[in-house]
Design a protein around this motif. Structure first.
Motif, PDB file in Angstrom:
ATOM      1  N   ILE A  24      76.090 -13.296  37.497  1.00 52.62           N
ATOM      2  CA  ILE A  24      76.227 -13.813  36.156  1.00 52.62           C
ATOM      3  C   ILE A  24      75.286 -12.737  35.422  1.00 52.62           C
ATOM      4  O   ILE A  24      74.281 -12.419  35.564  1.00 52.62           O
ATOM      5  N   PRO A  25      75.928 -12.101  34.409  1.00 49.19           N
ATOM      6  CA  PRO A  25      75.449 -11.145  33.406  1.00 49.19           C
ATOM      7  C   PRO A  25      74.246 -11.699  32.524  1.00 49.19           C
ATOM      8  O   PRO A  25      74.378 -12.901  31.967  1.00 49.19           O
ATOM      9  N   THR A  26      73.300 -11.122  32.479  1.00 42.88           N
ATOM     10  CA  THR A  26      71.997 -11.536  31.759  1.00 42.88           C
ATOM     11  C   THR A  26      71.580 -10.780  30.483  1.00 42.88           C
ATOM     12  O   THR A  26      70.699 -11.249  29.875  1.00 42.88           O
ATOM     13  N   GLU A  27      72.145  -9.649  30.356  1.00 47.24           N
ATOM     14  CA  GLU A  27      71.800  -8.778  29.252  1.00 47.24           C
ATOM     15  C   GLU A  27      72.221  -9.648  27.997  1.00 47.24           C
ATOM     16  O   GLU A  27      72.998 -10.384  27.781  1.00 47.24           O
ATOM     17  N   GLY A  28      71.041  -9.647  26.990  1.00 51.06           N
ATOM     18  CA  GLY A  28      71.108 -10.154  25.827  1.00 51.06           C
ATOM     19  C   GLY A  28      70.947 -11.742  25.480  1.00 51.06           C
ATOM     20  O   GLY A  28      71.182 -12.269  24.575  1.00 51.06           O
ATOM     21  N   ILE A  29      70.393 -12.283  26.709  1.00 51.24           N
ATOM     22  CA  ILE A  29      70.049 -13.696  26.601  1.00 51.24           C
ATOM     23  C   ILE A  29      69.095 -14.353  26.371  1.00 51.24           C
ATOM     24  O   ILE A  29      68.682 -15.445  26.241  1.00 51.24           O
ATOM     25  N   GLY A  30      68.147 -13.382  26.460  1.00 56.19           N
ATOM     26  CA  GLY A  30      66.628 -13.667  26.282  1.00 56.19           C
ATOM     27  C   GLY A  30      66.004 -14.281  27.223  1.00 56.19           C
ATOM     28  O   GLY A  30      66.648 -14.457  28.484  1.00 56.19           O
ATOM     29  N   VAL A  31      64.508 -14.713  27.046  1.00 57.70           N
ATOM     30  CA  VAL A  31      63.816 -15.269  28.128  1.00 57.70           C
ATOM     31  C   VAL A  31      63.723 -16.851  27.822  1.00 57.70           C
ATOM     32  O   VAL A  31      63.418 -17.221  26.943  1.00 57.70           O
ATOM     33  N   ILE A 113      82.482 -10.777  40.912  1.00 59.44           N
ATOM     34  CA  ILE A 113      81.424 -11.101  42.047  1.00 59.44           C
ATOM     35  C   ILE A 113      81.509  -9.978  43.316  1.00 59.44           C
ATOM     36  O   ILE A 113      80.719 -10.043  44.074  1.00 59.44           O
ATOM     37  N   ASP A 114      82.713  -9.233  42.998  1.00 64.72           N
ATOM     38  CA  ASP A 114      82.782  -8.290  44.444  1.00 64.72           C
ATOM     39  C   ASP A 114      81.487  -7.398  44.703  1.00 64.72           C
ATOM     40  O   ASP A 114      81.234  -7.488  45.808  1.00 64.72           O
ATOM     41  N   PRO A 115      80.897  -6.695  43.681  1.00 65.11           N
ATOM     42  CA  PRO A 115      79.600  -5.947  44.144  1.00 65.11           C
ATOM     43  C   PRO A 115      78.551  -6.874  44.619  1.00 65.11           C
ATOM     44  O   PRO A 115      77.962  -6.271  45.738  1.00 65.11           O
ATOM     45  N   ILE A 116      78.247  -8.077  44.127  1.00 58.65           N
ATOM     46  CA  ILE A 116      77.349  -8.835  44.928  1.00 58.65           C
ATOM     47  C   ILE A 116      77.591  -9.318  46.179  1.00 58.65           C
ATOM     48  O   ILE A 116      76.940  -9.229  47.269  1.00 58.65           O
ATOM     49  N   LEU A 121      77.282  -8.982  52.355  1.00 57.42           N
ATOM     50  CA  LEU A 121      78.043  -8.917  53.814  1.00 57.42           C
ATOM     51  C   LEU A 121      77.653  -7.810  54.627  1.00 57.42           C
ATOM     52  O   LEU A 121      77.401  -6.697  54.520  1.00 57.42           O
ATOM     53  N   GLU A 122      77.414  -8.419  55.833  1.00 54.21           N
ATOM     54  CA  GLU A 122      76.875  -7.382  56.851  1.00 54.21           C
ATOM     55  C   GLU A 122      78.238  -6.256  57.255  1.00 54.21           C
ATOM     56  O   GLU A 122      78.092  -5.198  57.598  1.00 54.21           O
ATOM     57  N   ASP A 123      79.414  -6.922  57.065  1.00 57.07           N
ATOM     58  CA  ASP A 123      80.551  -5.993  57.268  1.00 57.07           C
ATOM     59  C   ASP A 123      81.616  -6.304  55.805  1.00 57.07           C
ATOM     60  O   ASP A 123      82.350  -7.119  55.459  1.00 57.07           O
ATOM     61  N   GLN A 126      85.099  -7.581  55.318  1.00 56.46           N
ATOM     62  CA  GLN A 126      85.453  -9.069  55.014  1.00 56.46           C
ATOM     63  C   GLN A 126      85.447  -9.656  53.788  1.00 56.46           C
ATOM     64  O   GLN A 126      85.419 -10.802  53.564  1.00 56.46           O
ATOM     65  N   LEU A 127      85.536  -8.697  52.776  1.00 59.25           N
ATOM     66  CA  LEU A 127      85.373  -9.292  51.236  1.00 59.25           C
ATOM     67  C   LEU A 127      86.262 -10.148  50.969  1.00 59.25           C
ATOM     68  O   LEU A 127      86.273 -11.199  50.482  1.00 59.25           O
ATOM     69  N   ASN A 128      87.711  -9.632  51.290  1.00 55.59           N
ATOM     70  CA  ASN A 128      88.816 -10.629  50.802  1.00 55.59           C
ATOM     71  C   ASN A 128      88.763 -12.010  51.664  1.00 55.59           C
ATOM     72  O   ASN A 128      89.253 -13.018  51.094  1.00 55.59           O
TER      73      ASN A 128
END
Length: 151
Positions: A24-31, A113-116, A121-123, A126-128
Motif C-alpha cells: 500500500i502506497p504511504t506517501e502523503g498520508i501523514g503519521v 503487488i508484483d514487486p512485493i 518468494l523464494e522462487d 512462481q509469481l503467477n
C-alpha cells in the motif's frame, strides 16, 4: 504438500497482511496513531457490514471504541467511508463505504503487488501461480466470509 491447521492459517494470514501493508502506497498520508493493519480490519468490517455504528464495529473487531473511531477518521479522511446520523437514534453515527472512489482509495487499489510478492518468494518464477492462488482465496474468502462464522 501439508495439511493446513489453524496455526498455519493464522500465520499465512499474518504474512499476507504484512505483504499487503507493504504494497500500500504511504506517501502523503501523514503519521497516525493507528496501524495500517487495524485500519484495514476496520475497513473490511465496514465493507461487510455497511451502515453500521462504531459501537458494533468495535464489538465485531474486538478493538476499543476509541481505536475504531480513530480508524474511521483515517478512512473518512482518505475518502474510503462516509458517515451519517442513525435515523432511528440521532446519537449514533452509521458508517458505510463511500459512494464514490476517492483519489487516495483509487491509488491504493491500483497499487502493484508484483514487486512485493516477487521479493517475498523464494522462487520468483512462481509469481503467477501465487497470484492465481490469491485470486482464488479472495473469491471464496472475502470479508463477507466472516459474517458466516461464529466468532
Amino acid at each position: 504438500m501439508f495439511d493446513v491447521n489453524g496455526m498455519e492459517l493464522a500465520l499465512l494470514g499474518r504474512t499476507l497482511m504484512k505483504l499487503g501493508e507493504a504494497a500500500i502506497p504511504t506517501e502523503g498520508i501523514g503519521v497516525y496513531g493507528t496501524s495500517e493493519q487495524s485500519v484495514i480490519i476496520v475497513a473490511a468490517d465496514i465493507k461487510a457490514h455497511p451502515g453500521t455504528p462504531i459501537k458494533d464495529i468495535a464489538a465485531r473487531t474486538g478493538f476499543p471504541q476509541s481505536k475504531v473511531s480513530a480508524c474511521v477518521a483515517r478512512l473518512r479522511e482518505a475518502g474510503a467511508v462516509e458517515s451519517e446520523p442513525d435515523p432511528t437514534d440521532r446519537r449514533r453515527t452509521l458508517i458505510r463505504p463511500a459512494g464514490r472512489v476517492s483519489t487516495r482509495v483509487a491509488k491504493v487499489r491500483a497499487a502493484d503487488i508484483d514487486p512485493i510478492l516477487t521479493a517475498a518468494l523464494e522462487d520468483p518464477t512462481q509469481l503467477n501461480e501465487v497470484k492465481d492462488a490469491l485470486r482464488l482465496l479472495a473469491t471464496h474468502l472475502n470479508p463477507s466470509a466472516l459474517t458466516r462464522i461464529d466468532t
